[in-house]
Design a protein around this motif. Structure first.
Motif, short mmCIF file in Angstrom:
data_model
loop_
_atom_site.label_atom_id
_atom_site.label_comp_id
_atom_site.label_asym_id
_atom_site.label_seq_id
_atom_site.Cartn_x
_atom_site.Cartn_y
_atom_site.Cartn_z
N THR A 42 66.43 -37.04 39.75
CA THR A 42 65.84 -38.37 39.58
C THR A 42 64.45 -38.24 38.99
O THR A 42 63.82 -37.18 39.06
CB THR A 42 65.78 -39.11 40.93
OG1 THR A 42 65.40 -40.47 40.72
CG2 THR A 42 64.77 -38.47 41.85
N ARG A 43 63.97 -39.33 38.39
CA ARG A 43 62.62 -39.38 37.84
C ARG A 43 61.67 -39.87 38.93
O ARG A 43 61.96 -40.85 39.63
CB ARG A 43 62.55 -40.33 36.64
CG ARG A 43 63.38 -39.84 35.44
CD ARG A 43 63.42 -40.90 34.34
NE ARG A 43 64.24 -40.46 33.23
CZ ARG A 43 63.77 -39.92 32.12
NH1 ARG A 43 62.46 -39.77 31.97
NH2 ARG A 43 64.57 -39.56 31.15
N GLU A 172 61.70 -46.63 26.34
CA GLU A 172 63.09 -46.31 26.10
C GLU A 172 63.98 -47.39 26.68
O GLU A 172 63.64 -48.03 27.68
CB GLU A 172 63.43 -44.96 26.75
CG GLU A 172 62.72 -43.77 26.14
CD GLU A 172 63.13 -42.48 26.81
OE1 GLU A 172 63.52 -42.52 27.99
OE2 GLU A 172 63.06 -41.44 26.16
N ALA A 175 68.92 -46.76 30.72
CA ALA A 175 70.27 -46.19 30.67
C ALA A 175 71.26 -47.14 31.32
O ALA A 175 70.95 -47.79 32.33
CB ALA A 175 70.29 -44.83 31.37
N ARG A 177 74.37 -47.81 33.56
CA ARG A 177 74.90 -47.08 34.70
C ARG A 177 76.41 -47.28 34.82
O ARG A 177 76.89 -48.41 34.96
CB ARG A 177 74.20 -47.54 35.98
CG ARG A 177 72.70 -47.26 35.98
CD ARG A 177 72.06 -47.62 37.31
NE ARG A 177 72.05 -49.06 37.54
CZ ARG A 177 71.10 -49.88 37.13
NH1 ARG A 177 70.07 -49.40 36.44
NH2 ARG A 177 71.17 -51.17 37.39
N ASP A 215 73.66 -39.02 40.40
CA ASP A 215 73.27 -39.62 39.13
C ASP A 215 73.03 -38.52 38.10
O ASP A 215 72.23 -37.61 38.35
CB ASP A 215 71.99 -40.44 39.28
CG ASP A 215 72.20 -41.67 40.16
OD1 ASP A 215 73.28 -41.78 40.76
OD2 ASP A 215 71.28 -42.51 40.25
N GLU A 217 72.29 -38.01 33.88
CA GLU A 217 72.01 -38.66 32.60
C GLU A 217 72.84 -38.01 31.48
O GLU A 217 73.06 -36.80 31.48
CB GLU A 217 70.52 -38.57 32.28
CG GLU A 217 69.65 -39.38 33.22
CD GLU A 217 68.21 -39.42 32.77
OE1 GLU A 217 67.90 -38.81 31.72
OE2 GLU A 217 67.38 -40.04 33.46
N THR A 219 73.42 -38.59 27.09
CA THR A 219 73.21 -39.30 25.82
C THR A 219 74.46 -39.13 24.98
O THR A 219 74.87 -38.02 24.66
CB THR A 219 72.00 -38.73 25.06
OG1 THR A 219 70.83 -38.87 25.88
CG2 THR A 219 71.78 -39.49 23.75
N ARG A 224 71.93 -44.10 25.90
CA ARG A 224 71.59 -43.46 27.16
C ARG A 224 72.49 -43.99 28.27
O ARG A 224 72.56 -45.19 28.51
CB ARG A 224 70.13 -43.72 27.52
CG ARG A 224 69.11 -43.00 26.64
CD ARG A 224 67.71 -43.22 27.15
NE ARG A 224 67.57 -42.69 28.50
CZ ARG A 224 66.92 -43.32 29.48
NH1 ARG A 224 66.36 -44.50 29.27
NH2 ARG A 224 66.82 -42.78 30.68
N LEU A 226 73.98 -43.30 32.41
CA LEU A 226 73.77 -42.67 33.70
C LEU A 226 75.11 -42.68 34.42
O LEU A 226 75.58 -43.72 34.88
CB LEU A 226 72.72 -43.43 34.52
CG LEU A 226 72.25 -42.72 35.80
CD1 LEU A 226 71.44 -41.49 35.45
CD2 LEU A 226 71.41 -43.66 36.67
#
Length: 473
Positions: A42-43, A172, A175, A177, A215, A217, A219, A224, A226
């Motif tokens: 996660t971010r 950005e 994303a 989901r 989760d 990610e 591309t 994007r 998730l």
């Protein structure tokens, strides 16, 4: 962007620390050791700066199949890291396994931060001195369970290197989901690995391998995504108290925060009662949906495959009437067939869910449909639709159902068959691929005329007849 990977043996509090640094409960925590198996990413913001945080399963160095696979996945995550967070249990002291993990981390040549966890009280601080023997410097004392030392840990991790800008250089697109749901052992994790093109998640023949909602990610064609891999939703009578109830709750939470739900079915074993229950949750929560028929390669040979696909899709819609609106994509995660088709269909469903349907177009549609086929009469009375209102939020990021409110002369005159007819006609007229329709029927107060296609305009104040003083109050 710096990537911090949390590593350590089982049951030292890695997931609890992960949740503290995230500021919310993302990783599943439980007193039973070995709950975390797949890496969680996660971010986060540490010390005011953006970073990636990864939680991993407990390292065991065991030769047994599942435990070895968990360790391999943890070490694969270490290869992508810029910083390693070695979590130790301060109260139990250094163990031979801790020393072996430290030897492996030293070979990687990356910064290693020793975190002494479970230091719940300052009286336990002297116990952390032993942890300095690993040669990674003074340990950082924390208690993840009690939030002790977490703020200092955040500042320490990001304070040593300040090359990262305080914000992302460009905005950005969020994303989209995609949550993969289904009963245990239908191949959800195998499908995620196939979409990623690498073995990121643990796969085993026995059901119940995945515990948490993961989760990841991706591309794909400059979009994007998730991907959310969820634990298999077993029937309630097969769920143990505690852990499996929490995993089921995480799966339903993943469904609620998704933009598109992908219901994964086992095309070889057929549709079960649990599949139907999961379909009901998707329809009730109201997420746009795609049905993925996995293990397509186990069915009959390629001869007549298109005809077989059409028949099987019809059978799925008959068995899952609540999701009859969802497109069906046959695929094989093991063979890698029709994977692009699944993502194409999912993004098309998502794009159509974001398109706005105007109230005027809806009312013209209902006016036309009622002229062509009026509602059936009952007891000498006939349902009359006066006005239609689209209650879906006008938000491009929304992922809800198409909420339709109809103002009628009498909601009790509504007939299920006519509602199904209206839904079929609506889907032909408007972009609603894979999107559920939620109906609301309301009595139109003060309406004595047939459908006009226009909302009644309020009377202008200057034209209202003033009450005469001679009229009774």
């Amino acid at each position: 962007m710096r990537t911090f990977v949390i590593v350590g043996r089982t049951n030292v509090g890695k997931s609890t620390l992960f949740n503290r640094l995230c500021g919310k409960e993302i990783a599943l925590t439980h007193s039973e050791p070995g709950v975390t198996r797949d890496p969680l990413l996660t971010r986060v913001r540490l010390g005011g700066k953006a970073a990636l945080l990864v939680d991993t399963g407990g390292v065991t160095f065991s030769s047994e199949g599942k435990e070895q696979a968990v360790t391999d996945l943890a070490f694969a995550a270490l290869d992508q890291a810029t910083d390693l967070l070695l979590v130790l249990d301060c109260r139990s002291g250094l163990t031979p396994l801790d020393r072996e993990i430290a030897r492996h981390l030293r070979k990687l040549g990356k910064p290693v931060w020793v975190i002494a966890n479970k230091v719940d009280d300052e009286r336990l601080d002297p116990l952390a001195a032993e942890l300095s023997e690993l040669g990674f410097g003074e340990p950082i004392l924390v208690s993840a369970a009690h939030n002790r030392g977490i703020r200092r840990l955040r500042e320490t991790l990001m304070g040593e290197r300040d090359s990262l800008p305080s914000a992302l250089t460009r905005a950005e697109e969020p994303a989209r989901r995609l949550a993969l749901l289904g009963r245990p052992n239908v191949g959800k994790s195998t499908l995620v690995n196939a979409l990623l093109g690498e073995s990121r998640l643990l796969v085993a023949p026995e059901p119940g391998t995945t515990h948490d909602a993961i989760d990841i990610e991706l591309t794909w064609r400059n979009r994007r995504l998730l991907l959310i891999d969820t634990a298999g939703l077993a029937p309630r009578h097969k769920q143990r108290q505690g852990l499996e109830e929490k995993t089921a709750g995480r799966s339903l939470h993943a469904l609620a925060r998704s933009h598109v739900a992908i219901l994964v079915l086992d095309s070889h074993k057929g549709i079960t009662r649990q599949d139907k229950k999961i379909a009901g949750w998707i329809q009730r929560i109201g997420r746009p949906c795609v049905i993925a028929l996995n293990k397509w390669d186990l069915l009959s040979g390629p001869a007549g495959r298109k005809e077989t696909e059409a028949k099987l899709a019809d059978a799925v819609r008959r068995e899952l009437p609540l999701l009859s609106f969802a497109p069906v994509v046959p695929l094989s995660a093991r063979e890698g067939t029709h994977l692009d088709r699944l993502l194409e269909t999912s993004l098309r469903v998502d794009d159509e869910a974001k398109r706005e349907i105007s109230t005027g177009a809806l009312n013209r549609f209902f006016q036309k449909v009622q002229r062509r086929l009026p509602p059936p009469s009952s007891g000498g009375k006939r349902l009359k639709i006066y006005y239609a209102l689209n209650e879906a939020p006008r938000d491009a990021a929304s992922a809800g159902p198409f909420r339709l409110r109809l103002y009628v002369n009498d909601p009790k005159l509504r007939v299920d068959s006519y509602e199904r007819f209206l839904e079929a006609q609506i889907r032909k007229e408007f972009p609603l691929l894979g999107r559920p329709v939620h109906w609301s029927w309301k009595k139109a107060e003060g309406r004595g005329r047939a459908f006009s296609g226009k909302r009644p305009a309020p009377l202008h104040p200057s034209r209202r007849r003033k009450k005469s003083s001679r009229e009774p109050a």
